[in-house]
Enzyme design. Structure first.
Site, PDB file in Angstrom:
ATOM      1  N   ARG A   8     -12.365 -11.466  43.948  1.00  0.00           N
ATOM      2  CA  ARG A   8     -11.036 -11.559  44.557  1.00  0.00           C
ATOM      3  C   ARG A   8     -10.602 -10.157  44.949  1.00  0.00           C
ATOM      4  NH1 ARG A   8      -9.205 -16.755  43.287  1.00  0.00           N
ATOM      5  NH2 ARG A   8      -9.866 -17.571  41.265  1.00  0.00           N
ATOM      6  N   HIS A  54     -19.328 -14.099  39.372  1.00  0.00           N
ATOM      7  CA  HIS A  54     -18.050 -13.673  38.805  1.00  0.00           C
ATOM      8  C   HIS A  54     -18.148 -12.289  38.157  1.00  0.00           C
ATOM      9  CE1 HIS A  54     -14.580 -14.153  35.842  1.00  0.00           C
ATOM     10  NE2 HIS A  54     -14.017 -14.424  37.010  1.00  0.00           N
ATOM     11  N   ARG A  83      -5.425 -15.595  25.525  1.00  0.00           N
ATOM     12  CA  ARG A  83      -4.178 -15.686  26.283  1.00  0.00           C
ATOM     13  C   ARG A  83      -3.820 -17.122  26.638  1.00  0.00           C
ATOM     14  NH1 ARG A  83      -5.347 -13.986  31.448  1.00  0.00           N
ATOM     15  NH2 ARG A  83      -5.027 -16.047  32.306  1.00  0.00           N
TER      16      ARG A  83
END
Length: 700
Positions: A368, A428, A557
């Protein structure tokens, strides 16, 4: 065999979003940050419906009845999700109307409807409508000759019930997303007042439907199934993904939002036009689509109502007083902790490589990137300067496909070799390799990270990057890129751990070793920081380690399917979730290893997709100084008692009890440590003689 305790991942995700919503309720948070947290919960929920809820709905439609690991069939899960999400959205609007709006009013900030405005403001509205809004609007009548329009996913619309020539009919007007959702009005007594665009449209409907009587109007919004189905065997993957993106806009509806005050006839019309399960209809207090609040909180003049910004230091202490990044890395391995230490360090690494005449090649993975990426600009510059530039752009990065296609084409046009990922696997991993001709040899400089090469998110995501030019890492980096760009078999790596071939086995063996060490009376322990913990095999091994007496500290998280604190199962496992000013994104793994602790970082969460269906990279921290720093990072996060919440054996989360403890906000503390490290370097050496500033004409 008794079932392993396993909390459903979708329900765990909703719990995570509740933790974010709690931040919007907290009165100690600045008001604009509370607004931002509320907006984030809405944005999170949109994506959750488009992908996860849509997947469960499809399972129900296909009559799939198998139970998941938590013992829920898709039908049972959907029922639980519907109850939980309806309650969640009610709390969102309770937060907005009972907490945030009253707090804004105390600061003389408010949203008005036209009947609350003075003549000057109404005149301003009419002028804006006539000159800006009216030319953009397209009223669409719905009748036998004009079917209900295909509405874009997540678009906000107004349904209107009309009567003309004695006959009832309906129309739809889309609220244009190209314009700001809110309009600031002329001030009264220094206050700041706004109107939402849909309320302005409803106020001016008579000018859109002059020949009809307007009986009712109601905003509504539809969320569609947006999980792409990509044929990775297609000859042209880029074209296949572009085709799939278009299908996303026409996916089946999975949620319909409308106002509680919607009149019965208009509601019936919408339900007739939009075929959707009744329990996926959400009647809300409004306004719909709270994602606009994030931009609202960024308005000029609201800075004093926001968190004190965390200012990244640049250059970080590890790169202080070096003219060249390459010189610093040659001396020793370097670590940068974002955003406390600026991501500009990584950008400058690529920029220097692009301009350095001794650099021969640059290879990088991109998952990204930002809209105006300086990394992309530097790679293009490198290609223009004759460097061999190879970039793997992952086209399958969900909801970033269009952005990545755009960048892939620009890189290709500049002369870069562009790879579109691997068939069947998402790439990734975060790695950057620079091959340079140094004075003594050809040397490979490597950057490995836990987060994306995205300068925008690097300001709000916590991530860690490591630079090295040690030969084993350079060899591994070259081997990895050969796997990504060619048909090379996965090699035996020297230092790196790479999924999908060896990362699962590595983590499983490390957890099993800690279990064995506990049984043998040796020092043992596991500390892991991930975004999500879902993988059943990893969870099973963690339970076994706990039963053997291994102390396990998990910082998770988001989704956590492991249930801590269960007697005889997980009583030695502690799970905390840190939700604060910044989004925790780094992945760190510490194993006590019989008294010689090892620590690793990387791109992989403990999810099946990361371990089995992606190219992921985890790497060891070997430099002793950096190891101690990494240990300290984990220890400080475990001491947080402001942002941290602890998971109980009932799957609930509670704030850490601060009684008798010094308040600790790890994110603020990391910022302070980064600032202090640089401040120490700025202090001049007191033993050095003072140096007078002389005139250029002074006769020496």
């Amino acid at each position: 065999m008794e079932k392993m305790p396993y909390y459903n991942r979708e329900l765990s995700w909703v719990d995570f979003n509740y933790r974010v919503l709690e931040e919007a309720f907290k009165k100690e948070n600045p008001i604009m940050e509370r607004i931002r947290f509320l907006s984030i919960t809405a944005s999170n929920l949109d994506e959750f419906f488009m992908v996860r809820v849509a997947g469960v709905v499809e399972q129900v439609r296909s009559k799939y009845h198998a139970e998941d690991l938590s013992g829920l069939t898709p039908q049972k899960l959907l029922e639980k999700l519907n109850i939980k999400i309806h309650e969640f959205m009610e709390k969102q609007y309770s937060c907005l109307h009972r907490s945030i709006i009253p707090a804004l009013k105390k600061l003389n900030i408010s949203f008005l409807t036209p009947d609350e405005m003075n003549e000057e403001q109404l005149s301003f509205l009419s002028n804006y409508f006539e000159k800006v809004l009216f030319p953009v609007l397209t009223p669409l009548a719905v009748d036998p000759s004009r079917p209900f329009p295909l509405l874009a996913n997540k678009s906000l619309n107004v349904a209107i019930r009309l009567e003309g020539n004695g006959k009832p009919y309906f129309a739809v007007v889309q609220v244009p997303s190209i314009l700001s959702r809110y309009l600031e009005l002329p001030s009264r007594n220094g206050s700041r007042e706004f109107i939402l665009l849909e309320n302005l449209i409803i106020y001016k409907l008579e000018e859109l439907f002059e020949a009809s009587d307007i009986r009712a109007a109601c905003p509504f919004r539809m969320t569609r199934n947006s999980d792409l189905e990509i044929d990775e065997g297609a000859e042209d993957l880029l074209a296949e993904i572009q085709k799939s993106i278009k299908k996303r806009k026409r996916g089946n509806p999975v949620r319909l939002e409308l106002l509680q005050k919607c009149d019965p006839e208009t509601k019936s019309f919408l339900l007739e036009m939009i075929h959707i399960r009744k329990d996926n209809i959400y009647e809300l207090q409004g306004p719909l689509d709270l994602t606009f609040l994030s931009k609202f909180a960024d308005l000029p003049g609201f800075e004093r109502y926001c968190f004190k910004p965390i200012i990244p230091v640049y250059p970080p202490a590890d790169f202080w007083n070096y003219k060249s990044i390459f010189d610093a890395i040659r001396e020793k391995d370097r670590m940068v902790h974002h955003p406390y230490e600026s991501f500009e360090t990584v950008v400058d690494f690529v920029r220097q490589a692009a301009e350095d005449e001794n650099v021969l090649a640059i290879k990088q993975t991109l998952y990204r990137v930002s809209g105006h990426s300086p990394i992309i600009a530097a790679l293009i510059r490198a290609a223009e300067n004759g460097k061999q530039v190879t970039v793997l752009v992952e086209l399958k990065a969900r909801f970033d496909e269009e952005n990545n296609i755009l960048w892939a084409k620009k890189l290709e046009e500049a002369g870069c070799h562009v790879i579109y990922g691997l068939a069947g696997l998402k790439t990734h991993c975060k790695i950057l390799l620079v091959v340079r001709r140094d004075e003594d040899c050809i040397r490979r400089y490597v950057h490995m990270g836990t987060g994306n090469y995205n300068d925008s998110t690097a300001k709000i995501y916590t991530d860690i990057g490591v630079f090295t030019c040690k030969e084993p890492f350079g060899t591994d980096a070259s081997s990895l890129f050969n796997v990504l760009t060619g048909y090379s078999r996965p090699p035996e790596y020297n230092k790196m751990l790479v999924a999908p071939n060896e990362l699962r086995g590595f983590f499983e063996s490390m957890i099993e070793r800690e279990t064995q060490n506990a049984q043998n009376g040796l020092p043992c322990g596991i500390t892991a920081k991930v975004n999500s913990l879902v993988d059943p095999e990893i969870i099973s091994l963690l339970y076994k380690a706990s039963q053997a007496g291994v102390p396990i500290h998990l910082i998770v998280r988001g989704i956590c399917c492991l249930i801590p604190g269960l007697p005889g199962v997980s009583e030695h496992i502690e799970v905390i979730s840190i939700i604060g000013q910044l989004l925790e994104h780094s992945r760190i793994f510490r194993f006590e290893n019989g008294g010689t602790p090892k620590i690793y970082m990387g791109s992989a969460d403990w999810m099946s997709r990361n371990l089995d269906r992606r190219i992921e990279l985890v790497f060891p921290i070997e430099d002793e100084e950096l190891k101690q720093r990494a240990f300290g990072i984990l220890d400080l996060m475990l001491n947080d008692n402001i942002n941290a919440r602890m998971m109980t054996n009932t799957t609930e989360y509670h704030h850490i009890d601060r009684r008798g403890k010094v308040p600790c906000n790890c994110q603020r503390e990391f910022s302070r440590l980064a600032q202090e490290a640089v401040a120490k370097l700025e202090i001049p050496d007191r033993d050095q003689p003072l140096k007078p500033i002389l005139s250029p004409d002074f006769d020496r």
